[in-house]
Each structure stands twice: as C-alpha cells, then as structure tokens.
Design an enzyme around this catalytic site. Sequence first.
Site, PDB file in Angstrom:
ATOM      1  NE  ARG A  40      39.222  43.971  65.536  1.00 25.12           N
ATOM      2  CZ  ARG A  40      39.627  45.153  65.089  1.00 25.12           C
ATOM      3  NH1 ARG A  40      38.786  46.149  64.893  1.00 25.12           N
ATOM      4  NH2 ARG A  40      40.907  45.362  64.827  1.00 25.12           N
ATOM      5  CB  SER A  41      38.240  46.473  60.630  1.00 23.05           C
ATOM      6  OG  SER A  41      39.358  47.092  61.154  1.00 23.05           O
ATOM      7  CB  SER A  88      47.541  61.781  66.856  1.00 22.36           C
ATOM      8  OG  SER A  88      48.144  60.662  66.269  1.00 22.36           O
ATOM      9  N   GLY A 188      34.145  58.933  73.068  1.00 23.41           N
ATOM     10  CA  GLY A 188      33.359  57.923  73.798  1.00 23.41           C
ATOM     11  C   GLY A 188      33.109  56.688  72.949  1.00 23.41           C
ATOM     12  NE  ARG A 194      41.054  54.782  71.226  1.00 25.19           N
ATOM     13  CZ  ARG A 194      41.262  56.021  71.667  1.00 25.19           C
ATOM     14  NH1 ARG A 194      41.086  56.323  72.945  1.00 25.19           N
ATOM     15  NH2 ARG A 194      41.642  56.964  70.834  1.00 25.19           N
ATOM     16  NE  ARG A 219      61.071  22.603  57.542  1.00 26.39           N
ATOM     17  CZ  ARG A 219      61.373  22.346  56.272  1.00 26.39           C
ATOM     18  NH1 ARG A 219      60.586  21.569  55.534  1.00 26.39           N
ATOM     19  NH2 ARG A 219      62.449  22.879  55.730  1.00 26.39           N
ATOM     20  N   GLY A 290      60.063  29.666  59.128  1.00 23.54           N
ATOM     21  CA  GLY A 290      61.146  29.774  58.157  1.00 23.54           C
ATOM     22  C   GLY A 290      60.647  30.456  56.892  1.00 23.54           C
ATOM     23  CD  GLU A 314      38.902  52.323  66.940  1.00 28.28           C
ATOM     24  OE1 GLU A 314      38.704  53.019  67.953  1.00 28.28           O
ATOM     25  OE2 GLU A 314      38.011  51.829  66.251  1.00 28.28           O
ATOM     26  CG  HIS A 317      52.047  50.877  70.340  1.00 27.24           C
ATOM     27  ND1 HIS A 317      51.032  50.032  70.706  1.00 27.24           N
ATOM     28  CD2 HIS A 317      53.192  50.319  70.848  1.00 27.24           C
ATOM     29  CE1 HIS A 317      51.520  49.024  71.397  1.00 27.24           C
ATOM     30  NE2 HIS A 317      52.824  49.172  71.504  1.00 27.24           N
TER      31      HIS A 317
HETATM   32  P1  TGC Z   1      40.923  65.991  75.667  1.00 22.52           P
HETATM   33  O1  TGC Z   1      40.893  67.422  76.094  1.00 22.52           O
HETATM   34  O2  TGC Z   1      41.803  65.042  76.383  1.00 22.52           O
HETATM   35  O3  TGC Z   1      39.437  65.397  75.686  1.00 22.52           O
HETATM   36  C1  TGC Z   1      38.314  66.091  75.163  1.00 22.52           C
HETATM   37  C2  TGC Z   1      37.074  65.586  75.901  1.00 22.52           C
HETATM   38  O4  TGC Z   1      36.883  64.184  75.634  1.00 22.52           O
HETATM   39  C3  TGC Z   1      36.954  63.407  76.875  1.00 22.52           C
HETATM   40  N1  TGC Z   1      37.673  62.176  76.551  1.00 22.52           N
HETATM   41  C4  TGC Z   1      37.076  60.981  76.417  1.00 22.52           C
HETATM   42  N2  TGC Z   1      35.806  60.604  76.579  1.00 22.52           N
HETATM   43  C5  TGC Z   1      35.498  59.305  76.366  1.00 22.52           C
HETATM   44  N3  TGC Z   1      36.409  58.381  75.967  1.00 22.52           N
HETATM   45  C6  TGC Z   1      37.700  58.741  75.772  1.00 22.52           C
HETATM   46  N4  TGC Z   1      38.588  57.826  75.343  1.00 22.52           N
HETATM   47  C7  TGC Z   1      38.088  60.077  76.008  1.00 22.52           C
HETATM   48  N5  TGC Z   1      39.257  60.763  75.904  1.00 22.52           N
HETATM   49  C8  TGC Z   1      38.996  62.042  76.243  1.00 22.52           C
HETATM   50  C9  TGC Z   1      37.692  64.311  77.844  1.00 22.52           C
HETATM   51  O5  TGC Z   1      37.352  64.003  79.173  1.00 22.52           O
HETATM   52  C10 TGC Z   1      37.189  65.690  77.421  1.00 22.52           C
HETATM   53  O6  TGC Z   1      35.866  65.836  77.921  1.00 22.52           O
HETATM   54  P2  TGC Z   1      35.297  67.272  78.358  1.00 22.52           P
HETATM   55  O7  TGC Z   1      33.960  66.997  78.957  1.00 22.52           O
HETATM   56  O8  TGC Z   1      36.306  67.825  79.339  1.00 22.52           O
HETATM   57  O9  TGC Z   1      35.233  68.094  77.096  1.00 22.52           O
HETATM   58  O10 TGC Z   1      41.222  65.985  74.086  1.00 22.52           O
HETATM   59  P3  TGC Z   1      42.563  66.284  73.296  1.00 22.52           P
HETATM   60  O11 TGC Z   1      42.189  67.163  72.147  1.00 22.52           O
HETATM   61  O12 TGC Z   1      43.638  66.766  74.222  1.00 22.52           O
HETATM   62  O13 TGC Z   1      42.955  64.839  72.675  1.00 22.52           O
HETATM   63  C11 TGC Z   1      43.316  63.816  73.500  1.00 22.52           C
HETATM   64  C12 TGC Z   1      43.740  62.533  72.710  1.00 22.52           C
HETATM   65  C13 TGC Z   1      45.005  62.790  71.935  1.00 22.52           C
HETATM   66  C14 TGC Z   1      43.997  61.465  73.738  1.00 22.52           C
HETATM   67  C15 TGC Z   1      42.638  62.035  71.801  1.00 22.52           C
HETATM   68  O14 TGC Z   1      42.175  63.017  70.986  1.00 22.52           O
HETATM   69  C16 TGC Z   1      42.948  60.778  71.034  1.00 22.52           C
HETATM   70  O15 TGC Z   1      42.561  59.714  71.515  1.00 22.52           O
HETATM   71  N6  TGC Z   1      43.602  60.783  69.807  1.00 22.52           N
HETATM   72  C17 TGC Z   1      43.704  59.615  68.970  1.00 22.52           C
HETATM   73  C18 TGC Z   1      42.716  59.760  67.818  1.00 22.52           C
HETATM   74  C19 TGC Z   1      42.065  58.458  67.465  1.00 22.52           C
HETATM   75  O16 TGC Z   1      42.067  57.497  68.196  1.00 22.52           O
HETATM   76  N7  TGC Z   1      41.449  58.437  66.292  1.00 22.52           N
HETATM   77  C20 TGC Z   1      40.728  57.278  65.880  1.00 22.52           C
HETATM   78  C21 TGC Z   1      39.894  57.549  64.650  1.00 22.52           C
HETATM   79  S1  TGC Z   1      38.656  56.304  64.358  1.00 22.52           S
HETATM   80  C22 TGC Z   1      39.528  54.970  63.857  1.00 22.52           C
HETATM   81  O17 TGC Z   1      40.708  54.895  63.831  1.00 22.52           O
HETATM   82  C23 TGC Z   1      38.695  53.820  63.442  1.00 22.52           C
HETATM   83  S2  TGC Z   1      39.566  52.439  62.863  1.00 22.52           S
HETATM   84  C24 TGC Z   1      38.248  51.434  62.799  1.00 22.52           C
HETATM   85  C25 TGC Z   1      38.503  50.045  62.433  1.00 22.52           C
HETATM   86  O18 TGC Z   1      38.649  49.783  61.198  1.00 22.52           O
HETATM   87  O19 TGC Z   1      38.457  49.171  63.347  1.00 22.52           O
HETATM   88  P1  FAD Z   2      49.649  61.125  62.874  1.00 21.14           P
HETATM   89  O1  FAD Z   2      48.691  61.645  63.880  1.00 21.14           O
HETATM   90  O2  FAD Z   2      50.158  62.079  61.853  1.00 21.14           O
HETATM   91  O3  FAD Z   2      50.882  60.470  63.651  1.00 21.14           O
HETATM   92  C1  FAD Z   2      52.147  60.216  63.022  1.00 21.14           C
HETATM   93  C2  FAD Z   2      53.120  59.740  64.112  1.00 21.14           C
HETATM   94  O4  FAD Z   2      53.306  60.795  65.081  1.00 21.14           O
HETATM   95  C3  FAD Z   2      52.594  58.528  64.888  1.00 21.14           C
HETATM   96  O5  FAD Z   2      53.680  57.664  65.174  1.00 21.14           O
HETATM   97  C4  FAD Z   2      52.079  59.133  66.180  1.00 21.14           C
HETATM   98  O6  FAD Z   2      52.135  58.226  67.269  1.00 21.14           O
HETATM   99  C5  FAD Z   2      53.049  60.297  66.390  1.00 21.14           C
HETATM  100  N1  FAD Z   2      52.463  61.383  67.199  1.00 21.14           N
HETATM  101  C6  FAD Z   2      51.368  62.128  66.922  1.00 21.14           C
HETATM  102  N2  FAD Z   2      51.114  62.992  67.927  1.00 21.14           N
HETATM  103  C7  FAD Z   2      52.076  62.780  68.865  1.00 21.14           C
HETATM  104  C8  FAD Z   2      52.358  63.354  70.156  1.00 21.14           C
HETATM  105  N3  FAD Z   2      51.579  64.299  70.681  1.00 21.14           N
HETATM  106  N4  FAD Z   2      53.414  62.882  70.818  1.00 21.14           N
HETATM  107  C9  FAD Z   2      54.199  61.894  70.309  1.00 21.14           C
HETATM  108  N5  FAD Z   2      53.998  61.310  69.114  1.00 21.14           N
HETATM  109  C10 FAD Z   2      52.938  61.754  68.400  1.00 21.14           C
HETATM  110  N6  FAD Z   2      39.923  57.020  61.161  1.00 21.14           N
HETATM  111  C11 FAD Z   2      38.567  57.257  61.251  1.00 21.14           C
HETATM  112  O7  FAD Z   2      38.139  58.339  61.651  1.00 21.14           O
HETATM  113  N7  FAD Z   2      37.676  56.294  60.872  1.00 21.14           N
HETATM  114  C12 FAD Z   2      38.056  55.077  60.413  1.00 21.14           C
HETATM  115  O8  FAD Z   2      37.208  54.234  60.110  1.00 21.14           O
HETATM  116  C13 FAD Z   2      39.467  54.809  60.289  1.00 21.14           C
HETATM  117  N8  FAD Z   2      39.896  53.633  59.765  1.00 21.14           N
HETATM  118  C14 FAD Z   2      41.237  53.443  59.525  1.00 21.14           C
HETATM  119  C15 FAD Z   2      41.658  52.310  58.822  1.00 21.14           C
HETATM  120  C16 FAD Z   2      43.006  52.133  58.524  1.00 21.14           C
HETATM  121  C17 FAD Z   2      43.448  50.939  57.724  1.00 21.14           C
HETATM  122  C18 FAD Z   2      43.958  53.075  58.976  1.00 21.14           C
HETATM  123  C19 FAD Z   2      45.426  52.888  58.704  1.00 21.14           C
HETATM  124  C20 FAD Z   2      43.537  54.202  59.667  1.00 21.14           C
HETATM  125  C21 FAD Z   2      42.184  54.409  59.934  1.00 21.14           C
HETATM  126  N9  FAD Z   2      41.729  55.575  60.573  1.00 21.14           N
HETATM  127  C22 FAD Z   2      40.375  55.832  60.686  1.00 21.14           C
HETATM  128  C23 FAD Z   2      42.678  56.647  60.903  1.00 21.14           C
HETATM  129  C24 FAD Z   2      43.505  56.375  62.166  1.00 21.14           C
HETATM  130  O9  FAD Z   2      42.736  56.544  63.311  1.00 21.14           O
HETATM  131  C25 FAD Z   2      44.710  57.333  62.118  1.00 21.14           C
HETATM  132  O10 FAD Z   2      45.583  56.861  61.107  1.00 21.14           O
HETATM  133  C26 FAD Z   2      45.412  57.405  63.461  1.00 21.14           C
HETATM  134  O11 FAD Z   2      44.598  58.011  64.439  1.00 21.14           O
HETATM  135  C27 FAD Z   2      46.754  58.185  63.358  1.00 21.14           C
HETATM  136  O12 FAD Z   2      46.600  59.360  62.674  1.00 21.14           O
HETATM  137  P2  FAD Z   2      47.619  59.728  61.461  1.00 21.14           P
HETATM  138  O13 FAD Z   2      47.659  58.576  60.543  1.00 21.14           O
HETATM  139  O14 FAD Z   2      47.188  61.042  60.919  1.00 21.14           O
HETATM  140  O15 FAD Z   2      49.043  59.845  62.138  1.00 21.14           O
END
Ligand code: TGC
Ligand code: FAD
Length: 335
Positions: A40-41, A88, A188, A194, A219, A290, A314, A317
């Site tokens: 799915r990823s 994050s 976005g 997500r 079982r 088990g 993404e 938690h």
């Molecule tokens: P913040 O100031 O809150 O937001 C900046 C601008 O972005 C807008 N915005 C969004 N727009 C669309 N969708 C969303 N979910 C949005 N969240 C925020 C917001 O309105 C603002 O817009 P503008 O026009 O005012 O500039 O930004 P922040 O720097 O305070 O960060 C907020 C936070 C922590 C919630 C955000 O950065 C976050 O979601 N952190 C988590 C990072 C994350 O999810 N990384 C994922 C990496 S990719 C991945 O993991 C792929 S795994 C793939 C797989 O194998 O399935």
């Molecule tokens: P950190 O941000 O260092 O977080 C460590 C801990 O601190 C976590 O428990 C977190 O919840 C906590 N924490 C952080 N900030 C706060 C706060 N403000 N308040 C309270 N607690 C906090 N990324 C991509 O860009 N593209 C991909 O394709 C992709 N694929 C991935 C595939 C896998 C298998 C994995 C494991 C990760 C992937 N990621 C990808 C990265 C993923 O999005 C990050 O691992 C995730 O966003 C968390 O970042 P981090 O690992 O640096 O943890």
Amino acid sequence: MGDLGVFGPTVPTQYGGGGLDYISYGLMMQELERGDSGVRSTASVQGSLVMYPIYAYGSEEQRNRFLPKLASGEWLGCFGLTEPNHGSDPGSMLTNIRDAGDHVILNGAKMWISNAPFAQVAVVWARNENGDVQGVIVERGMEGFTTPTTHGKWSLRASATGELVFDNVKVPKENVFPNIKGLKGPLGCLTKARYGIAWGAIGAAMDCYDTALRYSQERVQFGKPIGAFQLQQKKLAEMVTEITKAQLLNWRLGVLMDAGKATPQQVSMAKRNACEVATNICRDARQMLGGMGITGEYPVMRHMMNLESVITYEGTHDIHLLITGMDVTGFNAFK
Ligand code: TGC
Ligand code: FAD
C-alpha cells in the site's frame, strides 16, 4: 499494480489516472494493505505523493510527460520531504535550490524515502534563496543525484527505503513546479496520502481479525475451540466493532473529500484513529494465536511490525494528536 489501476486512481483519465472518487481510492488502499502495508505504501507514494503534486502543481508539459508513465507503473516515483535532522518539523529543512539561469542547483539530503532505491523520478522539496519551499522533479541519471538504500529495517520490509543525496545537481527549470510555493505544497500532498493510510491501516487490522477469528474456530484447548471461551469472544467482538467504527469515519471523510469539504485536521483524526485501532487489533490477534502468532506462518506479526512504520510516517501519532488538539483548542502545542 499499474495494470490494476491503483496508481493515481483519482487523477483524471486523460493523464492515465483512474478518474475515480475518494471512496474508491480508499477501498483500494484498504485492500492493498490487507495484503501488506509496504505494498500500500508503494501505491500511496506513487499516487498521492508523486502523481498528485505533478497533477495539482505541475505545468501541462510536466503532467503529460510524467503522469502516464507513472500511472502505468513504467516509472516509479518517490517523495522527498524528511531530512536526517528534520522529520516532524519539515519547515526547518536545509535542502536548497539556487537559481542558475535555465536550471537550478540542488544541494542537500533526504532520509527515509519510500521507493527511493528504484525510483526513476523524485518529487523533492527544497528551499530557494528567498526562503520559500519549492518542489522540483529530479530524474535518475542527473549528475550528482544518488539514492543509497536503507538497510536493517524490521518493519515494512516489502517496501524499499532509501536516502536521496543531492550534490550540486543541475535540475532544468522545466522540472520546477510552477504553481506552488510554501510548506503547504508538500503538506497538501500529505493530506491525500494520510487519507489513504486511514483506510489502509484498517485493511491490515481486517486481515489480523480474520486470521484470529479462523484460528479461534479451529484451535481446540480444554476440549473446545478457543472461540467458545468468553475472553476470546470479547476480543473478537471488540475488534469487529472498532473496524466498523473506523470504516464509518473513513467513509464519511471520503464523502467530504469528494465534496471538497474535508479539512486536513479531519484527515489527521482519521489517520491517527486507524493506526491506533489497527495496532491494538494486531496485538490482540497475535495473543489469540498463542505461540503460533510470532511465526511467519501467519500474517499477524508482519502486520504488527509494519504498523510501527505506518504509525510513524506521514506524521507521527503524537503529531496528529497535536493537530487535533490545536484544531479544538486553538492553541499551538508544537512549538
Ligand atoms: P504550519 O505553519 O502549520 O503550516 C504551513 C502551511 O501549510 C498549511 N498546512 C497544510 N496544508 C495542507 N494540508 C495540510 N495537512 C496542512 N498542514 C498545514 C498551513 O495552512 C500553512 O499554510 P500557509 O498558507 O499559511 O503558509 O507548519 P508548521 O511548520 O508549524 O508544521 C506543522 C506540522 C507539524 C503539523 C506539519 O509540518 C506536519 O504535519 N509534520 C509532520 C511531517 C510529516 O508528516 N512528514 C511526512 C513525510 S512523507 C512520508 O512520511 C511518506 S511515508 C510514505 C509511505 O511509504 O506511505
Ligand atoms: P522525529 O520528528 O525526530 O520525532 C521523534 C519523536 O518526537 C516522535 O515520537 C515524535 O512524535 C516526537 N515529537 C516530535 N516533535 C514533537 C512535538 N512538537 N511535540 C511532541 N512530540 C514531538 N519521509 C518522506 O519524506 N518520504 C517518504 O517516502 C518517507 N517514507 C518513510 C518510510 C518509513 C518506513 C519510515 C519509517 C519513515 C518514512 N518517512 C518518509 C519519514 C517519516 O515521515 C518520519 O519518520 C516522520 O515524519 C517522523 O520524523 P522522525 O523520524 O525524524 O522523528
């Protein structure tokens, strides 16, 4: 997977996508993850994190050049947002682009990137000289671009993970997204992915529930199938209740997505809920099996390990809880 139509199901058919609604997309992700979260990823990354931004933020030339090949699976894509020191908090990214006439020069590194080792195309987010986040399409073969594989994962083993390393990579300006600037670009895309994960994680939970149910009917201990004991029935009854509740939440969110009314905060709630429900169900299912539950004879332990990635990527938690917390209170508890 390209032949099945699971790459970019919501992208319009003129670009090779499925032209389908969000409920169809969600159901596809649920069924893929019923098999394995890593499968799915691959589909989530290709559809929501690579094809969606090219469609939503790209030029017509970029759409026509990349989308049909990504939809068919001829090309695989990846999405680079996370960096070694910025997970994050992607807003603090260091990867950068510098204007150099007909191209930009890209430097920096991304980490934990799904599909990276096999991807022909990488959608990469970098900061320009003015401090704005911009998206660029980097292609395999560009000089200075490498994708080292990440080894030693005990989770999501069916999905290849790697780094993206950029050492003065010359990216032609026609590969820069013209229609987006700022962190809202990558965030976005995450909203779309997500949403799919909210459905997907429940697929993994369904497979664990089905496995535990069948095992409990077969079982025998103390002269009865273990499913005849009240304690095991409680686990199964609660599993199927939680799955049903999560599906209803996902379905309602899908209706709102189709109507263009879903908020990113609602998507966070659904992703977090699904991961919580799925991890709890996998753990209960494993106990119901088990000793057999820890073996590869059954899929439960594999799902359990996979979900440790799903609950982390993404947005962790904790991050999704804080997004909901800010939505309901109005207070930002991130910083
Ligand atoms: P913040 O100031 O809150 O937001 C900046 C601008 O972005 C807008 N915005 C969004 N727009 C669309 N969708 C969303 N979910 C949005 N969240 C925020 C917001 O309105 C603002 O817009 P503008 O026009 O005012 O500039 O930004 P922040 O720097 O305070 O960060 C907020 C936070 C922590 C919630 C955000 O950065 C976050 O979601 N952190 C988590 C990072 C994350 O999810 N990384 C994922 C990496 S990719 C991945 O993991 C792929 S795994 C793939 C797989 O194998 O399935
Ligand atoms: P950190 O941000 O260092 O977080 C460590 C801990 O601190 C976590 O428990 C977190 O919840 C906590 N924490 C952080 N900030 C706060 C706060 N403000 N308040 C309270 N607690 C906090 N990324 C991509 O860009 N593209 C991909 O394709 C992709 N694929 C991935 C595939 C896998 C298998 C994995 C494991 C990760 C992937 N990621 C990808 C990265 C993923 O999005 C990050 O691992 C995730 O966003 C968390 O970042 P981090 O690992 O640096 O943890």
